[in-house]
Design an enzyme around this catalytic site. Structure first.
Site, PDB file in Angstrom:
ATOM      1  N   GLU A   1      29.681 -74.408 -44.251  1.00 46.66           N
ATOM      2  CA  GLU A   1      31.140 -74.565 -44.204  1.00 46.66           C
ATOM      3  C   GLU A   1      31.694 -74.260 -42.807  1.00 46.66           C
ATOM      4  O   GLU A   1      32.861 -74.521 -42.531  1.00 46.66           O
ATOM      5  CB  GLU A   1      31.796 -73.661 -45.260  1.00 46.66           C
ATOM      6  CG  GLU A   1      31.657 -72.157 -45.024  1.00 46.66           C
ATOM      7  CD  GLU A   1      30.291 -71.568 -45.425  1.00 46.66           C
ATOM      8  OE1 GLU A   1      29.305 -72.324 -45.522  1.00 46.66           O
ATOM      9  OE2 GLU A   1      30.230 -70.341 -45.607  1.00 46.66           O
TER      10      GLU A   1
ATOM     11  N   LYS B   1      24.750 -79.793 -49.296  1.00 44.17           N
ATOM     12  CA  LYS B   1      25.821 -78.799 -49.128  1.00 44.17           C
ATOM     13  C   LYS B   1      25.626 -78.208 -47.738  1.00 44.17           C
ATOM     14  O   LYS B   1      24.824 -77.291 -47.543  1.00 44.17           O
ATOM     15  CB  LYS B   1      25.703 -77.726 -50.219  1.00 44.17           C
ATOM     16  CG  LYS B   1      26.988 -77.010 -50.585  1.00 44.17           C
ATOM     17  CD  LYS B   1      27.683 -76.293 -49.461  1.00 44.17           C
ATOM     18  CE  LYS B   1      27.080 -74.978 -49.080  1.00 44.17           C
ATOM     19  NZ  LYS B   1      27.686 -74.368 -47.869  1.00 44.17           N
TER      20      LYS B   1
ATOM     21  N   PHE C   1      24.507 -73.043 -40.457  1.00 42.43           N
ATOM     22  CA  PHE C   1      25.443 -73.496 -39.420  1.00 42.43           C
ATOM     23  C   PHE C   1      24.751 -73.871 -38.125  1.00 42.43           C
ATOM     24  O   PHE C   1      25.290 -74.625 -37.324  1.00 42.43           O
ATOM     25  CB  PHE C   1      26.502 -72.408 -39.142  1.00 42.43           C
ATOM     26  CG  PHE C   1      26.011 -71.308 -38.229  1.00 42.43           C
ATOM     27  CD1 PHE C   1      26.023 -71.480 -36.842  1.00 42.43           C
ATOM     28  CD2 PHE C   1      25.530 -70.101 -38.718  1.00 42.43           C
ATOM     29  CE1 PHE C   1      25.565 -70.475 -35.993  1.00 42.43           C
ATOM     30  CE2 PHE C   1      25.077 -69.099 -37.880  1.00 42.43           C
ATOM     31  CZ  PHE C   1      25.088 -69.289 -36.509  1.00 42.43           C
TER      32      PHE C   1
ATOM     33  N   CYS D   1      16.641 -70.425 -35.163  1.00 43.07           N
ATOM     34  CA  CYS D   1      15.653 -69.674 -35.941  1.00 43.07           C
ATOM     35  C   CYS D   1      14.336 -69.584 -35.188  1.00 43.07           C
ATOM     36  O   CYS D   1      13.465 -68.802 -35.553  1.00 43.07           O
ATOM     37  CB  CYS D   1      15.424 -70.335 -37.281  1.00 43.07           C
ATOM     38  SG  CYS D   1      14.730 -71.967 -37.098  1.00 43.07           S
TER      39      CYS D   1
ATOM     40  N   SER E   1      19.787 -67.575 -44.028  1.00 37.56           N
ATOM     41  CA  SER E   1      19.324 -66.197 -43.823  1.00 37.56           C
ATOM     42  C   SER E   1      18.391 -65.775 -44.974  1.00 37.56           C
ATOM     43  O   SER E   1      18.453 -66.322 -46.077  1.00 37.56           O
ATOM     44  CB  SER E   1      20.533 -65.269 -43.745  1.00 37.56           C
ATOM     45  OG  SER E   1      21.275 -65.369 -44.940  1.00 37.56           O
TER      46      SER E   1
ATOM     47  N   GLU F   1      17.226 -59.275 -37.640  1.00 37.95           N
ATOM     48  CA  GLU F   1      17.562 -60.535 -36.974  1.00 37.95           C
ATOM     49  C   GLU F   1      18.985 -60.423 -36.425  1.00 37.95           C
ATOM     50  O   GLU F   1      19.912 -60.103 -37.174  1.00 37.95           O
ATOM     51  CB  GLU F   1      17.490 -61.696 -37.969  1.00 37.95           C
ATOM     52  CG  GLU F   1      17.845 -63.028 -37.321  1.00 37.95           C
ATOM     53  CD  GLU F   1      17.784 -64.205 -38.283  1.00 37.95           C
ATOM     54  OE1 GLU F   1      18.264 -64.088 -39.422  1.00 37.95           O
ATOM     55  OE2 GLU F   1      17.266 -65.262 -37.867  1.00 37.95           O
TER      56      GLU F   1
END
Ligand code: NAD
Length: 497
Positions: free
Chosen positions: A177, A174, A150, A282, A227, A382
């Site tokens: 979402e 993909k 995301f 990240c 992740s 994280e």
């Protein structure tokens, strides 16, 4: 009113009847702005079939024509980047200038991919034996899958698909979402640029869609970013099904500040890299490692700068936007509570912030902890939010050991005016991307992006020449033409003569 966000398959929006869907939020208001279709395995199969059917034609399209389409895409993306940035802000929440920055970094990979004719050049050795030449070519894989997170809904897909398409592959993306519209916008630009139907497809969804991509026999590779637990799963499942996989995972990026560093520069960098995009990067800095005796001064300088940050709606010129969802905001706030309970010093508490935005937004202000220790969850895990921890160490060696002991190895930075120390650090630190007086060392498109240890599964980093290598496979050809001599039968192993 909520919009329906659907798949893009075979050059057009998907027209089927949806079985499952998910909510998409405007994080700055907390309002549901759309519903995104979740693909069943059958719908993912339709996209893979479209990509498979498009592959032979696209692979055999001349390099010259493929590059013309890439240049057209580059022009359209450049002309409409503000529009794309606004879409990113509306679904992700990051401030507009930051969204524009991510589009620009994606655009740079498109520009790199425009040089594909040079990047695909093979080698040629004339006369390796009498009348014999050897040469090598690199060819596309076929249908390639991309699964993105995301936090960079435009840039991360663009780390991969420009190179994949330029090299002659066809793509099924993909996207996350949580913010799916950027990918659909990009699909529209490809169609306008003249990319044939089926070469670039977007399929929304969750685990069902991902699992179908990972196991489908017609999908040749998977590029994943997300992740670490999911990256590990994607790597193991994809490779077990015979695919080439690069799976980029999570991060915990340390910034080592040596006593001779410019502490104003270091404090600016810690704030920019800790709280930019609300820490949902990240490559965000989440731990400042202060080498004695800089701790007190550095913490004071960071806190002073944080007092000037404006948290609010990304469309209003604020410094920091909301978190992506209410659930994620609550999870990050839970880390703040855990850090305080574990005994870290909460210097700035971002819970209950003053915001320039709607009351329902997913807000959490910048948070600073001092005297953090390695046994605390705020250090070990994280967080992916606007929470910066300061760990104090007695020496360079102790700071280096701390960084090398952490399971993640995505990015790191050192702040110092000592060239020798910086050089030693770049050599000794076990991390994939290193900044020297630079806090977010995201490599340019023509270098490759990727971490070490639990931050990457697979052996190929994203974009740059490693990206070209990932999306192609090599052939070596040995040829003899018009050679009148004939050596007769010889069962020995061929050698030069
Ligand atoms: P995520 O792992 O939750 O999701 C990533 C993708 O995996 C999404 O497309 C999602 O739909 C899919 N997914 C989620 N759960 C799944 C499951 N159980 N099975 C199969 N697929 C599943 O990650 P996120 O929250 O979207 O993104 C944030 C994470 O991504 C952070 O950990 C961050 O560090 C990481 N990230 C890493 C890099 C990098 O370059 N290393 C870059 C950006 C983000």
């Amino acid at each position: 009113m909520t919009s329906r966000i659907t798949h893009w398959i075979d050059g057009k929006p998907w027209g089927g009847v949806v079985e499952r869907s998910g909510e998409v939020f405007d994080p700055a208001t907390g309002v549901v702005s759309g519903r995104v279709d979740f693909a069943s395995s059958a719908v993912m199969g339709e996209a893979v079939a479209a990509a498979k059917a498009a592959f032979p034609g696209w692979r055999d399209t001349s390099l010259t024509r493929r590059v013309q389409v890439l240049f057209a895409f580059r022009e359209l993306l450049s002309a409409r980047k503000e529009e794309l940035a606004a879409i990113v802000t509306a679904e992700h929440g990051k401030v507009l200038s930051d969204a524009l920055g991510e589009v620009t970094r994606g655009l740079e990979v498109v520009e790199f991919a425009c040089g594909i004719p040079h990047l695909l050049k093979g080698g040629f050795s004339e006369g390796v034996s009498t009348g014999v030449d050897v040469y090598s070519v690199r060819q596309p894989l076929g249908v390639v899958g991309i699964i993105s997170p995301f936090n960079f809904p435009a840039m991360v897909p663009m780390w991969f698909f420009p190179i994949a398409i330029a090299a002659g592959n066809t793509v099924v993306l993909k996207p996350s979402e949580k913010d799916p519209s950027a990918a659909v916008f990009l699909a529209g630009l490809w169609a306008e640029a003249g990319l044939p139907p089926g070469v670039f497809n977007v399929v929304h969804g969750d685990k069902e869609a991902v699992d179908t991509l990972l196991t489908h026999p017609d999908v040749k590779s998977v590029s994943f970013v997300g992740s670490t637990p999911i990256a590990r799963y994607v790597y193991e499942t994809g490779t077990a099904h015979g695919k080439r996989v690069q799976a980029l995972g999570g991060a915990k990026n340390h910034m080592l500040v040596l006593p001779d560093a410019d502490l104003d520069l270091a404090a600016d960098a810690a704030v920019n890299a800790g709280f930019g995009s609300a820490g949902e990067r990240c490559m965000a800095i989440s731990v400042v490692v202060a080498v004695d005796p800089v701790g007190d001064t550095l913490v004071a300088k960071i806190a002073e700068r944080m007092a000037g940050l404006r948290t609010g709606d990304g469309r209003r010129g604020c410094d920091m936007g909301p978190l992506v969802t209410g659930a994620h905001r609550d999870k990050v706030a839970g880390y703040v509570a855990a850090g305080a309970a574990a005994g870290a010093t909460l210097v700035v508490d971002g819970r209950d912030p003053d915001v320039d935005g709607a009351a329902g937004g997913f807000w959490l202000g910048p948070t600073l902890f001092d005297h953090v220790t390695t046994d605390m969850s705020i250090y070990a895990e994280e967080i992916f939010g606007p929470v910066l921890s300061v760990v104090r160490v007695p020496s360079y060696a102790a700071g280096l050991a701390l960084i090398n002991d952490h399971p993640y190895g995505n990015g790191t930075a050192i702040f110092t005016n000592d060239g020798g120390a910086a050089r030693r650090f770049q050599n000794e630190v076990e991390v994939g991307m290193i900044g020297i007086n630079v806090p977010i060392p995201v490599p340019m498109a023509y270098y490759s992006f990727g971490g070490w240890k639990a931050s990457l599964f697979g052996d190929t980093h994203a974009h740059g020449t490693e990206g070209v290598h990932f999306y192609t496979r090599g052939k070596a050809i040995t040829s003899r033409w018009l050679d009148p001599s004939h050596g007769g039968i010889n069962l020995g192993f061929p050698t030069q003569s």
